[in-house]
Design a protein around this motif. Structure first.
Motif, mmCIF file in Angstrom:
data_model
loop_
_atom_site.group_PDB
_atom_site.id
_atom_site.type_symbol
_atom_site.label_atom_id
_atom_site.label_comp_id
_atom_site.label_asym_id
_atom_site.label_seq_id
_atom_site.Cartn_x
_atom_site.Cartn_y
_atom_site.Cartn_z
ATOM 1 N N GLU A 408 0.826 -1.208 0.000
ATOM 2 C CA GLU A 408 0.000 0.000 0.000
ATOM 3 C C GLU A 408 0.859 1.257 0.000
ATOM 4 O OE1 GLU A 408 -2.505 -0.366 3.361
ATOM 5 O OE2 GLU A 408 -3.769 -1.956 2.487
ATOM 6 N N ALA A 409 1.985 1.211 0.683
ATOM 7 C CA ALA A 409 2.876 2.363 0.685
ATOM 8 C C ALA A 409 3.441 2.618 -0.703
ATOM 9 C CB ALA A 409 4.011 2.135 1.691
ATOM 10 N N VAL A 410 3.796 1.566 -1.417
ATOM 11 C CA VAL A 410 4.296 1.728 -2.792
ATOM 12 C C VAL A 410 3.206 2.306 -3.684
ATOM 13 C CG1 VAL A 410 5.224 0.515 -4.791
ATOM 14 C CG2 VAL A 410 5.923 -0.170 -2.501
ATOM 15 N N GLN A 411 1.982 1.782 -3.583
ATOM 16 C CA GLN A 411 0.888 2.256 -4.424
ATOM 17 C C GLN A 411 0.599 3.732 -4.176
ATOM 18 O OE1 GLN A 411 -0.697 0.460 -6.830
ATOM 19 N NE2 GLN A 411 0.758 -1.182 -6.419
ATOM 20 N N ALA A 412 0.617 4.137 -2.904
ATOM 21 C CA ALA A 412 0.349 5.541 -2.586
ATOM 22 C C ALA A 412 1.451 6.438 -3.143
ATOM 23 C CB ALA A 412 0.219 5.712 -1.078
ATOM 24 N N ALA A 413 2.698 6.017 -3.037
ATOM 25 C CA ALA A 413 3.805 6.831 -3.534
ATOM 26 C C ALA A 413 3.781 6.921 -5.057
ATOM 27 C CB ALA A 413 5.140 6.248 -3.048
ATOM 28 N N VAL A 414 3.489 5.819 -5.735
ATOM 29 C CA VAL A 414 3.413 5.831 -7.197
ATOM 30 C C VAL A 414 2.280 6.719 -7.683
ATOM 31 C CG1 VAL A 414 2.925 4.396 -9.214
ATOM 32 C CG2 VAL A 414 4.519 3.593 -7.482
ATOM 33 N N THR A 415 1.125 6.617 -7.030
ATOM 34 C CA THR A 415 -0.022 7.447 -7.426
ATOM 35 C C THR A 415 0.298 8.928 -7.283
ATOM 36 O OG1 THR A 415 -1.571 5.704 -6.780
ATOM 37 C CG2 THR A 415 -2.443 7.948 -6.939
ATOM 38 N N HIS A 416 0.890 9.320 -6.155
ATOM 39 C CA HIS A 416 1.218 10.724 -5.936
ATOM 40 C C HIS A 416 2.265 11.208 -6.948
ATOM 41 C CE1 HIS A 416 3.130 14.258 -4.060
ATOM 42 N NE2 HIS A 416 1.938 14.465 -3.535
ATOM 43 N N TYR A 417 3.258 10.386 -7.223
ATOM 44 C CA TYR A 417 4.303 10.787 -8.161
ATOM 45 C C TYR A 417 3.733 10.963 -9.572
ATOM 46 C CZ TYR A 417 8.462 10.514 -11.106
ATOM 47 O OH TYR A 417 9.419 10.767 -12.044
ATOM 48 N N ALA A 418 2.899 10.008 -10.031
ATOM 49 C CA ALA A 418 2.327 10.097 -11.368
ATOM 50 C C ALA A 418 1.392 11.284 -11.495
ATOM 51 C CB ALA A 418 1.581 8.796 -11.699
ATOM 52 N N ARG A 419 0.626 11.563 -10.437
ATOM 53 C CA ARG A 419 -0.298 12.696 -10.485
ATOM 54 C C ARG A 419 0.467 14.014 -10.481
ATOM 55 N NH1 ARG A 419 -4.378 12.284 -5.836
ATOM 56 N NH2 ARG A 419 -4.850 10.381 -7.007
ATOM 57 N N THR A 420 1.541 14.095 -9.710
ATOM 58 C CA THR A 420 2.318 15.332 -9.644
ATOM 59 C C THR A 420 3.028 15.610 -10.962
ATOM 60 O OG1 THR A 420 2.654 14.972 -7.274
ATOM 61 C CG2 THR A 420 4.124 16.543 -8.365
ATOM 62 N N LYS A 421 3.583 14.576 -11.571
ATOM 63 C CA LYS A 421 4.336 14.736 -12.818
ATOM 64 C C LYS A 421 3.443 14.641 -14.058
ATOM 65 C CE LYS A 421 8.281 15.022 -10.696
ATOM 66 N NZ LYS A 421 9.071 16.282 -10.696
ATOM 67 N N ARG A 422 2.127 14.434 -13.858
ATOM 68 C CA ARG A 422 1.177 14.293 -14.975
ATOM 69 C C ARG A 422 1.589 13.147 -15.905
ATOM 70 N NH1 ARG A 422 -2.436 18.462 -15.671
ATOM 71 N NH2 ARG A 422 -2.144 20.257 -14.300
ATOM 72 N N LEU A 423 1.905 12.002 -15.312
ATOM 73 C CA LEU A 423 2.304 10.814 -16.048
ATOM 74 C C LEU A 423 1.217 9.754 -15.958
ATOM 75 C CD1 LEU A 423 6.034 10.549 -14.854
ATOM 76 C CD2 LEU A 423 5.201 11.552 -16.977
ATOM 77 N N ASN A 424 1.293 8.785 -16.844
ATOM 78 C CA ASN A 424 0.381 7.645 -16.784
ATOM 79 C C ASN A 424 0.794 6.740 -15.635
ATOM 80 O OD1 ASN A 424 -0.557 4.813 -17.398
ATOM 81 N ND2 ASN A 424 -1.554 5.895 -19.083
ATOM 82 N N ARG A 425 -0.106 6.545 -14.684
ATOM 83 C CA ARG A 425 0.253 5.797 -13.499
ATOM 84 C C ARG A 425 0.614 4.350 -13.820
ATOM 85 N NH1 ARG A 425 -0.887 2.288 -9.981
ATOM 86 N NH2 ARG A 425 -0.576 2.614 -7.730
ATOM 87 N N TYR A 426 -0.087 3.755 -14.765
ATOM 88 C CA TYR A 426 0.195 2.370 -15.130
ATOM 89 C C TYR A 426 1.618 2.229 -15.669
ATOM 90 C CZ TYR A 426 -0.005 -2.007 -17.739
ATOM 91 O OH TYR A 426 0.272 -3.252 -18.242
ATOM 92 N N GLU A 427 2.044 3.188 -16.508
ATOM 93 C CA GLU A 427 3.391 3.122 -17.074
ATOM 94 C C GLU A 427 4.449 3.333 -15.990
ATOM 95 O OE1 GLU A 427 3.467 5.970 -20.168
ATOM 96 O OE2 GLU A 427 2.112 4.851 -21.489
ATOM 97 N N VAL A 428 4.188 4.227 -15.025
ATOM 98 C CA VAL A 428 5.143 4.455 -13.934
ATOM 99 C C VAL A 428 5.310 3.184 -13.105
ATOM 100 C CG1 VAL A 428 5.563 5.754 -11.819
ATOM 101 C CG2 VAL A 428 4.717 6.931 -13.854
ATOM 102 N N GLU A 429 4.186 2.529 -12.786
ATOM 103 C CA GLU A 429 4.255 1.315 -11.975
ATOM 104 C C GLU A 429 4.977 0.198 -12.719
ATOM 105 O OE1 GLU A 429 1.193 -1.374 -9.271
ATOM 106 O OE2 GLU A 429 0.466 -0.357 -11.071
#
Length: 441
Positions: A408-429
């Motif tokens: 859950e900690a990884v998912q929360a960090a990935v979501t915040h990073y993708a939203r901040t950088k305006r990236l596709n969350r699936y591709e970041v993960e």
């Protein structure tokens, strides 16, 4: 038979009672159209494939009724192809239809709005006939069309064109029915209530609209979302809206559409464009969402579309078959004694909030992802690997909680990073897991 005919190719109405068919600018129009129709008849062309349709009652009801021409005793006549189309001109308006018209006008007057039935509005050489026209606030005009006929769904045509013509002339179309097949169409904004006799429609009880009104639920597309991503990815990190069915009182619908607190919208779900009625607050929030889909639009305070009422219901509400009613007499079951907590075992401590915050700030310029994200992902993978090597059930339960908290900690960090950088969350993960699990690729 009918005196007004619609020519599909010329897109004009022909008045057979006039020598020039109400088109003096086209001399010899009758001779041309009649000769063409007779030629089609000699070549055995079906009436439904010719150029003429009923331009009177059938067209006003949104029904395409093919016709052909003939001369009887020196008089011009247009004849329907189907008997049910011909009967539509002679059968009087049903009692249910009249009851709906009376109820719409009564609800509008109780809300302080004016209105009238069977309003005919001239538009150039054609006209718009509205079942019930309500004059609302700020020059708003709501054209209620009640469709209770028994023709099949394929026979109800021209609704989109008729609604579009009304909208172009400042009339908001509102089509109401008690047929499920009509309510599922997307050619205009339909509402539906249960099929009821005229005396129940006309009385002052609470008549509910069970289809056509929606409440918009706004949500973030992250790991905590309960809806699937409408874009077809796992979690995109954007904000979305989901239309949820809601009942509304028919009288409130009439008054609030006139006041402008309930408005029509076009809502896209996948590749399908739906037409719903929503509150004006939901419409404004949807416009904000379309302007910026990375964050949720601000809430707006507005009274609910329908609240409690002192009136008796028009029809008895249906009992929910899914409601689970517990039996009255149940045997007594003693409470289980509290179990002692499991013994503490050595386990990797889950990442803390401080780790997540540092992951949002620091970034590794070589791989383009924050280095702390890699640390969190490795911790989650290590916790999962350790879980696979445990055989004791008690130890596995403890380690499983550690692994879930790390994931859950990884998912929360990935979501915040993708939203901040305006990236596709699936591709970041996917990129993060590749760097951690296959660093050589």
């Amino acid at each position: 038979m009918a005196n007004v005919v619609w020519h599909k190719n010329f897109r004009i109405l022909l008045d057979l009672t006039r020598d020039d068919l109400d088109h003096p600018e086209f001399p010899g129009l009758w001779d041309l159209i009649y000769a063409t129709d007779r030629f089609y008849g000699r070549r055995s062309v079906p009436v439904s494939e010719r150029d003429l349709q009923c331009g009177g009652v059938c067209r006003d009801m949104g029904v395409e009724a093919p016709m052909h021409l003939r001369m009887r005793g020196g008089r011009r006549e247009a004849v329907h192809e189907r008997r049910e189309d011909e009967e539509r001109h002679s059968v009087p308006m049903s009692d249910e239809h009249k009851a709906y018209q009376e109820r719409i006008l009564r609800a509008a007057h109780e809300g302080g709005f004016g209105g009238d039935s069977e309003v005919r509005t001239r538009v150039g050489r054609t006209w718009i006939q509205t079942d019930t026209l309500v004059e609302g606030a700020d020059g708003r005009r709501i054209g209620w069309e009640v469709q209770l006929s028994t023709i099949d769904e394929s026979g109800l045509r021209g609704v989109r064109a008729r609604a579009g013509k009304a909208a172009k002339n400042g009339i908001t179309p509102a089509w109401h029915t008690d047929r499920l097949a009509y309510a599922q169409r997307n050619d205009t904004h339909w509402t539906r209530s249960d099929r009821l006799p005229a005396h129940l429609i006309a009385r002052n009880g609470d008549l509910r609209i069970v289809s056509g009104f929606r409440a918009l639920d706004f949500w973030h597309c992250d790991t905590s979302a309960v809806y699937p991503c409408p874009d077809g990815v796992r979690r995109c990190g954007k904000a979305h809206a989901t239309a949820k069915p809601r009942d509304v009182f028919f009288d409130d619908m009439v008054r609030q559409t006139a006041a402008g607190t309930i408005v029509p919208i076009q809502f896209r779900a996948g590749k399908t464009m739906h037409r719903y009625w929503v509150t004006s607050a939901d419409r404004d929030r949807l416009d904000d969402l379309h302007g910026n889909d990375t964050r949720l639009p601000a809430d707006r305070d507005i009274a609910p579309a329908s609240g409690a009422s002192r009136n008796r219901p028009t029809c008895r509400p249906a009992t929910d078959p899914l409601t689970n009613h517990a039996p009255k007499d149940l045997p007594y079951i003693p409470a289980l004694p509290l179990q002692p907590p499991p013994p503490a075992i050595e386990a990797a401590s889950p990442p803390t909030v401080e780790h997540i915050n540092r992951a949002r700030q620091r970034s590794d310029g070589t791989i383009g992802l924050p280095s702390e994200l890699i640390t969190l992902q490795r911790a989650a993978d290590d916790a999962h690997l350790k879980l696979q090597h445990l055989s004791d059930n008690l130890e596995r339960d403890v380690q499983r909680r550690v692994w879930r908290e790390a994931a859950e900690a990884v998912q929360a960090a990935v979501t915040h990073y993708a939203r901040t950088k305006r990236l596709n969350r699936y591709e970041v993960e996917a990129r993060l897991r590749q760097l951690v699990r296959n660093p050589t690729q």
